[in-house]
Design an enzyme around this catalytic site. Sequence first.
Site, short mmCIF file in Angstrom:
data_model
loop_
_atom_site.label_atom_id
_atom_site.label_comp_id
_atom_site.label_asym_id
_atom_site.label_seq_id
_atom_site.Cartn_x
_atom_site.Cartn_y
_atom_site.Cartn_z
N SER A 108 9.88 6.93 89.46
CA SER A 108 11.07 7.50 90.09
C SER A 108 10.77 8.53 91.18
O SER A 108 11.68 8.91 91.91
CB SER A 108 11.95 8.14 89.02
OG SER A 108 11.24 9.14 88.34
N HIS A 154 14.89 2.56 86.60
CA HIS A 154 15.16 2.47 88.05
C HIS A 154 15.06 1.04 88.58
O HIS A 154 15.17 0.83 89.79
CB HIS A 154 14.20 3.38 88.83
CG HIS A 154 14.48 4.83 88.57
ND1 HIS A 154 15.35 5.58 89.32
CD2 HIS A 154 14.02 5.66 87.59
CE1 HIS A 154 15.42 6.80 88.83
NE2 HIS A 154 14.61 6.88 87.78
N LYS A 183 22.15 5.09 86.09
CA LYS A 183 21.66 4.94 87.47
C LYS A 183 22.44 3.82 88.17
O LYS A 183 23.58 4.02 88.52
CB LYS A 183 20.16 4.76 87.42
CG LYS A 183 19.55 6.04 86.81
CD LYS A 183 18.10 6.04 86.65
CE LYS A 183 17.61 7.43 86.27
NZ LYS A 183 17.97 7.85 84.90
C1 PLP Z 1 11.96 6.30 84.26
C2 PLP Z 1 13.09 6.98 83.57
N1 PLP Z 1 13.26 6.76 82.26
C3 PLP Z 1 14.27 7.33 81.58
C4 PLP Z 1 15.15 8.18 82.21
C5 PLP Z 1 16.23 8.83 81.41
O1 PLP Z 1 17.44 8.16 81.53
P1 PLP Z 1 18.83 8.93 81.31
O2 PLP Z 1 19.15 9.60 82.61
O3 PLP Z 1 19.79 7.84 80.98
O4 PLP Z 1 18.64 9.88 80.18
C6 PLP Z 1 15.01 8.43 83.56
C7 PLP Z 1 16.00 9.28 84.25
O5 PLP Z 1 16.17 10.21 84.66
C8 PLP Z 1 13.94 7.84 84.26
O6 PLP Z 1 13.76 8.10 85.54
#
Ligand code: PLP
Length: 370
Positions: free
Chosen positions: A158, A186, A217
């Site tokens: 990300s 993502h 997202k």
């Molecule tokens: C790679 C990744 N996994 C998990 C998450 C966590 O997801 P959530 O925003 O639904 O808690 C994120 C987000 O910020 C992320 O970038």
Amino acid sequence: MYRTLYSPQGAHINLDGRDIINMASNNYLGLANDPDLVAAAKEAIDKYGVGPSASRNIVGNFAIHDELEEALAKFKGVEAVLVFNSGVAANTGVIPVLVGKGDTIYSDELNHGSIIDGCRLSRANVKVYPHMDLAKLEEMLKEPTEGKKLLVADAVFSMDGDLAPLPEMAALAEKYGAMFMVDDAHGDGVMGPYGKGTVEHFGLRDKVTVETGSLSKAFGAAGGFVAGTKEFIEELRPKARSFIFTASPLAPCLTAAALAAINKIADDDTLVKRLWENREYFAKRMEEAGLNTGSTVTPVIPVIVGDAEKAEELSARLYEKGVYAQAIKFPVVPRGTARLRVMISAAHTREDLEKAADAIIEITKEMGII
Ligand SMILES: Cc1ncc(COP(=O)(O)O)c(C=O)c1O
């Protein structure tokens, strides 16, 4: 300090009282304020009220949860899905069910914090390999260990927008008898046909043990999920601690919004195509100007400037020109790789993208970066 939003998410937002082009959200398909999602959420409030009031294993399992899980399983091409109240909860919940004390996890150094936390909670041994260094990963996998093995990685990273080499990783997992977990937070709604995700993009469905994802997202709502076999999801339901101990399961209105998102994109790829057209336009503008966008191949486009102060200055000057993109620095990214992180959305018009690209190029020229 963080800034405050006085409008819905979108290509344009009201941030701290001013209208600005938003290039900082994960709203890849522009669904966060989509009329169909908003209507579905309102309808769910009328039908189910607001608060879930109980864990799903007690009386907090609403019919809309079952409907979303069914739709998500179909969309992802898996047997079953379990929805959590966030992607963080999905990762921290699932890893300790897959492995425990005496087992070994192989984890990319840039994996998301919630994967790292899930690994810690599992009490398994964790071997961290340098980012995407498959030779090092194989060396680690070769070392003798007792117990189960789990290879885990983000599909799309990300902060860099680069893509994990999932086919090679799946082959290594198979060769050394490791389970393979992919977090596609993502990639869902972004990668692959109809945004079905990175596993689908690479055609690896039967090589992945479990997949986690986020509904916050591209899907424009909130929440997270684990996708896998029916047998594994049945095992997960009574064991995942972030699932069983919360009386805050995903609120019915958000569940309904996520379901509306899936229904909207499942057989119409207009938004996914628009997102990629926007991404290609913007990345090309940055590259042609001589800016360093690292190894991105996705709608996460870092403009790497090196110095933390430079990244802050670039973000601040951009803000003055009516464009918001976040400066990212150590410890989120390694020292010396501070950057402006630009998040592309299908909601951006060509005019928005032009304005943002022109402003970034002008400011980076003035700062002597290009
Ligand atoms: C790679 C990744 N996994 C998990 C998450 C966590 O997801 P959530 O925003 O639904 O808690 C994120 C987000 O910020 C992320 O970038």
